[in-house]
Design a protein around this motif. Structure first.
Motif, mmCIF file in Angstrom:
data_model
loop_
_atom_site.group_PDB
_atom_site.id
_atom_site.type_symbol
_atom_site.label_atom_id
_atom_site.label_comp_id
_atom_site.label_asym_id
_atom_site.label_seq_id
_atom_site.Cartn_x
_atom_site.Cartn_y
_atom_site.Cartn_z
ATOM 1 N N TYR A 151 -37.227 9.923 -40.982
ATOM 2 C CA TYR A 151 -38.041 11.077 -41.348
ATOM 3 C C TYR A 151 -39.395 10.699 -41.934
ATOM 4 N N TRP A 152 -39.502 9.498 -42.493
ATOM 5 C CA TRP A 152 -40.669 9.208 -43.342
ATOM 6 C C TRP A 152 -41.997 9.354 -42.622
ATOM 7 N N ASN A 153 -42.039 8.996 -41.329
ATOM 8 C CA ASN A 153 -43.317 9.186 -40.638
ATOM 9 C C ASN A 153 -43.196 10.221 -39.533
ATOM 10 N N ALA A 154 -42.174 11.063 -39.636
ATOM 11 C CA ALA A 154 -41.947 12.037 -38.578
ATOM 12 C C ALA A 154 -42.902 13.220 -38.706
ATOM 13 N N MET A 155 -43.190 13.799 -37.561
ATOM 14 C CA MET A 155 -43.993 15.018 -37.544
ATOM 15 C C MET A 155 -43.037 16.169 -37.248
ATOM 16 N N ALA A 156 -43.142 17.241 -38.032
ATOM 17 C CA ALA A 156 -42.285 18.400 -37.783
ATOM 18 C C ALA A 156 -43.168 19.639 -37.730
ATOM 19 N N VAL A 157 -42.913 20.467 -36.732
ATOM 20 C CA VAL A 157 -43.783 21.614 -36.467
ATOM 21 C C VAL A 157 -42.939 22.877 -36.317
ATOM 22 N N LEU A 158 -43.420 23.961 -36.892
ATOM 23 C CA LEU A 158 -42.774 25.268 -36.724
ATOM 24 C C LEU A 158 -43.379 25.972 -35.516
ATOM 25 N N LEU A 159 -42.513 26.521 -34.669
ATOM 26 C CA LEU A 159 -42.996 27.235 -33.491
ATOM 27 C C LEU A 159 -42.338 28.607 -33.427
ATOM 28 N N ASN A 160 -42.977 29.519 -32.725
ATOM 29 C CA ASN A 160 -42.383 30.834 -32.535
ATOM 30 C C ASN A 160 -41.073 30.700 -31.764
ATOM 31 N N CYS A 215 -50.590 6.057 -33.786
ATOM 32 C CA CYS A 215 -51.040 6.946 -34.847
ATOM 33 C C CYS A 215 -50.675 8.372 -34.488
ATOM 34 N N THR A 216 -50.111 9.107 -35.438
ATOM 35 C CA THR A 216 -49.819 10.525 -35.200
ATOM 36 C C THR A 216 -51.085 11.332 -35.413
ATOM 37 N N MET A 217 -51.469 12.104 -34.420
ATOM 38 C CA MET A 217 -52.680 12.918 -34.572
ATOM 39 C C MET A 217 -52.368 14.325 -35.039
ATOM 40 N N GLY A 218 -51.241 14.852 -34.628
ATOM 41 C CA GLY A 218 -50.885 16.185 -35.095
ATOM 42 C C GLY A 218 -50.543 17.134 -33.972
ATOM 43 N N PHE A 219 -50.575 18.413 -34.295
ATOM 44 C CA PHE A 219 -50.175 19.459 -33.362
ATOM 45 C C PHE A 219 -51.314 20.453 -33.230
ATOM 46 N N THR A 220 -51.692 20.746 -32.011
ATOM 47 C CA THR A 220 -52.711 21.774 -31.828
ATOM 48 C C THR A 220 -52.573 22.401 -30.451
ATOM 49 N N CYS A 224 -48.137 18.403 -29.370
ATOM 50 C CA CYS A 224 -48.237 17.299 -30.338
ATOM 51 C C CYS A 224 -48.995 16.144 -29.670
ATOM 52 N N TYR A 225 -49.776 15.400 -30.476
ATOM 53 C CA TYR A 225 -50.557 14.276 -29.933
ATOM 54 C C TYR A 225 -50.361 13.011 -30.756
ATOM 55 N N TRP A 226 -50.290 11.877 -30.040
ATOM 56 C CA TRP A 226 -50.296 10.571 -30.679
ATOM 57 C C TRP A 226 -51.312 9.705 -29.924
ATOM 58 N N GLN A 227 -51.870 8.729 -30.609
ATOM 59 C CA GLN A 227 -52.761 7.820 -29.896
ATOM 60 C C GLN A 227 -52.478 6.383 -30.323
ATOM 61 N N TYR A 228 -52.790 5.422 -29.435
ATOM 62 C CA TYR A 228 -52.691 4.003 -29.789
ATOM 63 C C TYR A 228 -53.726 3.241 -28.983
ATOM 64 N N ASP A 229 -53.785 1.946 -29.208
ATOM 65 C CA ASP A 229 -54.764 1.114 -28.504
ATOM 66 C C ASP A 229 -56.190 1.591 -28.804
ATOM 67 N N GLY A 230 -56.467 1.786 -30.106
ATOM 68 C CA GLY A 230 -57.816 2.179 -30.526
ATOM 69 C C GLY A 230 -58.216 3.560 -30.048
ATOM 70 N N LYS A 232 -57.651 4.743 -27.107
ATOM 71 C CA LYS A 232 -57.816 4.836 -25.650
ATOM 72 C C LYS A 232 -56.610 5.509 -25.003
ATOM 73 N N ALA A 233 -55.417 5.209 -25.528
ATOM 74 C CA ALA A 233 -54.202 5.781 -24.944
ATOM 75 C C ALA A 233 -53.715 6.946 -25.789
ATOM 76 N N VAL A 234 -53.435 8.060 -25.133
ATOM 77 C CA VAL A 234 -52.963 9.248 -25.852
ATOM 78 C C VAL A 234 -51.683 9.744 -25.198
ATOM 79 N N VAL A 235 -50.747 10.161 -26.038
ATOM 80 C CA VAL A 235 -49.513 10.782 -25.550
ATOM 81 C C VAL A 235 -49.454 12.186 -26.115
ATOM 82 N N ALA A 236 -49.115 13.151 -25.261
ATOM 83 C CA ALA A 236 -49.001 14.543 -25.715
ATOM 84 C C ALA A 236 -47.634 15.081 -25.343
ATOM 85 N N LEU A 237 -47.131 15.976 -26.172
ATOM 86 C CA LEU A 237 -45.842 16.606 -25.901
ATOM 87 C C LEU A 237 -46.018 18.121 -25.978
ATOM 88 N N ASP A 238 -45.663 18.789 -24.884
ATOM 89 C CA ASP A 238 -45.780 20.248 -24.865
ATOM 90 C C ASP A 238 -44.623 20.858 -25.666
#
Lengths: 391, 186
Positions: A151-160, A215-220, A224-230, A232-238
């Motif tokens: 949990y310590w570095n987990a991101m948790a988001v409330l959704l409808n 790096c966790t970028m957040g939710f928008t 949800c978005y994460w990035q690594y490799d400076g 350059k690389a981004v991962v998103a989750l719908d």
């Protein structure tokens, strides 16, 4: 229409609606809605027609300096007089109030709900809790399937949720919990259960080969978005389809960003804003069209010192940690003088990414401690017992 | 003035005189007559403005069968008071919004005007204002009723307006639980 039979009940619906909306405080409206069924029907439909699901922000929750203390509530100026802030206290949540070993973290807020993480090292409890402070209801998420979530570095988001016409409330929410374990981002979804005091694990998904340097970028804008490799690389989750997508940002090899944040453009789509050396902001947006995989392009480069004319004393600008989530097209910036002026000037601004207009914000920068989690009044009133009738 | 006036000319003169009158006469459902400033009536009531423009004003008292004498007296009183106060363009009500007051604030004399009314007279006046298309008077009277609800518990609101509580016991218990925060001072 003699005066002998004059009565408020004889007023037609549209006039009574005019009277009731004149109350214009959620508190008075709820009281009026509780007097009789006709008034409740008029209030619910009128407010719904006017504002849809949009509600009124009652105030915001903030972390306390000691994490063992439950987050505190500050009413917004417009509601401070109408309602006792004590109604927003989190004292109804389980656990001892005086326990100074436990810790409380706000993970997210949405509508009238708060998502909290509670850790008690004595009992070993690690709970994700969804609560509605005003109605003093809460529900603890069930533990996800093994392996245990870090949990310590987990991101948790409330959704409808799916219930109640896709609104958010204690009977209609989803929680998206994204954690990182063993080079893998794992996403678990919980949903509000059948009753108001339960919740259920729904399903999980994951993506592999994510380096520990991520790096966790957040939710928008629903993802949800994460990035690594400076960056350059981004991962998103719908958040609704639970589909992962990976893409590269068009960043030169020698480019070095100090910070990357998420925001929303005027079009409602996500933007990634990268802060480079020399007070440069680069704004990346998803390419329109384009077949196949997801592609992002550089939308704009902003030289912050050039758009902050009239404030020559400020030398350095940074993106703040607390970006506005609902102000489309806006980034929040912190400017300071680098110790040149004797009084150590620093200011916060909102910068409009399209018009380049800047607006100074009141107060000084207090960093992440001041991250506000807005809380709305539960609205429109559900009154569950009464939802079956339309009288 | 011409001594020998033809009939047609006399008719013409009468019409001109009628059009030149600066008041109109209104007749309540119970047959009482009230004089009101034509300018104020036309400005404050879309229905009366239409009747004046359409020439359907009866010099002997325009029948307003839906409105009792007490309410009509208040309507006329309001119009005449309005004619004497400074007319302002800002009197047109703004659109309804949840966060901002749906009414332009009543002016001091308007507040006093509705404050002296009994409940019955107030509700009658709301209906008369609605019937006559008097947007401003409707706003002022509705605002007064809203003010009477503010700061009251559901029980107190029911008492003030003599409303029948049609919630069942179970529903009331549920409301009490779910909305406890809204009733903290009960």
């Amino acid at each position: 229409m003699g005066s002998h039979d004059a009565h408020i009940d004889l007023l037609p619906d549209d006039i009574l609606e005019l009277v009731l909306l004149g109350l214009h405080s959620p508190l008075w409206l709820l009281r009026a809605a509780s007097t009789c069924k006709r008034w409740r029907r008029i209030i619910s439909s009128a407010v719904f027609a006017l504002h849809g699901r949009r509600s009124v922000v009652a105030g915001s929750y903030y972390h306390q300096e000691a994490s063992s203390l439950r987050p505190r509530f500050e009413p917004s100026p417009s509601t401070a007089a109408a309602i006792d802030a004590g109604n927003f206290s989190l004292d109804f949540l389980p656990g001892s109030i005086s326990d100074d070993k436990c810790s409380w973290t706000i993970k997210d807020s949405r509508g009238s709900l708060l998502l909290l993480y509670y850790y008690n090292p004595k009992s070993g409890r690690r709970d994700l809790i969804v609560c509605e402070p005003l109605t003093r209801r809460h529900v603890v998420m069930p533990p996800p399937p093994k392996p245990p979530v870090f949990y310590w570095n987990a991101m948790a988001v409330l959704l409808n949720g799916d219930g109640d016409g896709g609104a958010i409330g204690m009977s209609s929410f989803r929680v998206l919990l994204c954690s990182y374990e063993y080079a893998r981002i794992r996403a678990c979804v919980f949903t509000s259960g059948s009753s108001n005091s339960s919740s259920a694990f729904l399903r999980e998904t994951s993506i592999d080969n994510i380096p520990l340097s991520f790096c966790t970028m957040g939710f928008t804008a629903g993802r949800c978005y994460w990035q690594y490799d400076g960056g350059k690389a981004v991962v998103a989750l719908d958040g609704s389809t639970l589909k992962f997508s990976s893409f590269m940002l068009p960043i030169e090899n020698e480019e070095n960003f100090r910070k990357m944040i998420l925001t929303v453009g005027r079009d409602g789509d996500a933007r990634i804003v990268a802060e480079g050396r020399g007070n440069i902001l680069k704004i990346f947006a998803r390419s329109k069209g384009g077949a196949g995989g997801e592609e992002w392009e550089l939308e704009k480069t902003i030289e912050v010192t050039a758009v902050m004319l009239g404030l020559p004393q400020l030398q350095f600008f940074h993106l703040t940690s607390d970006q506005p989530h609902d102000d489309e097209g806006i980034v929040r910036i912190f400017g300071y003088d680098g110790g040149r002026a004797p009084d150590g000037t620093s200011m916060r601004f909102h910068l409009d990414m399209e018009t380049m207009e800047s607006e100074r914000l009141p107060g000084c920068d207090l960093g992440y401690m001041r991250q506000a989690y807005p809380s709305e009044f539960p609205w429109p009133p559900t009154l569950r017992a009464c939802t079956d009738d339309n009288t | 003035m011409e001594v020998d006036k033809g009939k047609g000319e006399a008719e013409e003169t009468r019409k001109v005189a009628e059009a030149d009158r600066d008041t109109v006469t209104l007749k309540s459902s119970d047959g009482k007559l009230f004089e009101v400033s034509k300018e104020a009536a036309a400005r404050l009531s879309t229905v009366l403005a239409g009747m004046i423009a359409g020439g359907s004003i009866d010099d002997n008292g325009t029948d307003l069968k839906q409105i009792g004498s007490e309410a009509l007296e208040n309507v006329v009183d309001y119009c005449n008071k309005h004619a004497n106060s400074i007319p302002s363009a800002a009197l047109i009500s703004s659109s309804i919004s949840f966060n901002t007051a749906p009414f332009k604030e009543p002016e001091e004399w308007e507040r006093k005007f509705v404050d002296r009314l009994s409940h019955d007279a107030l509700f009658d006046l709301v209906e008369a204002a609605n019937f006559l298309g008097m947007e401003r008077l409707l706003d002022v009277t509705c605002h007064k009723i809203s003010e009477m609800m503010k700061g009251k518990s559901p029980d107190q609101i029911r008492e003030v307006f003599n409303i029948k509580n049609d919630y069942t016991k179970e529903e009331l218990e549920e409301i009490r639980q779910e909305l406890a925060w809204a009733f903290y001072d009960d």
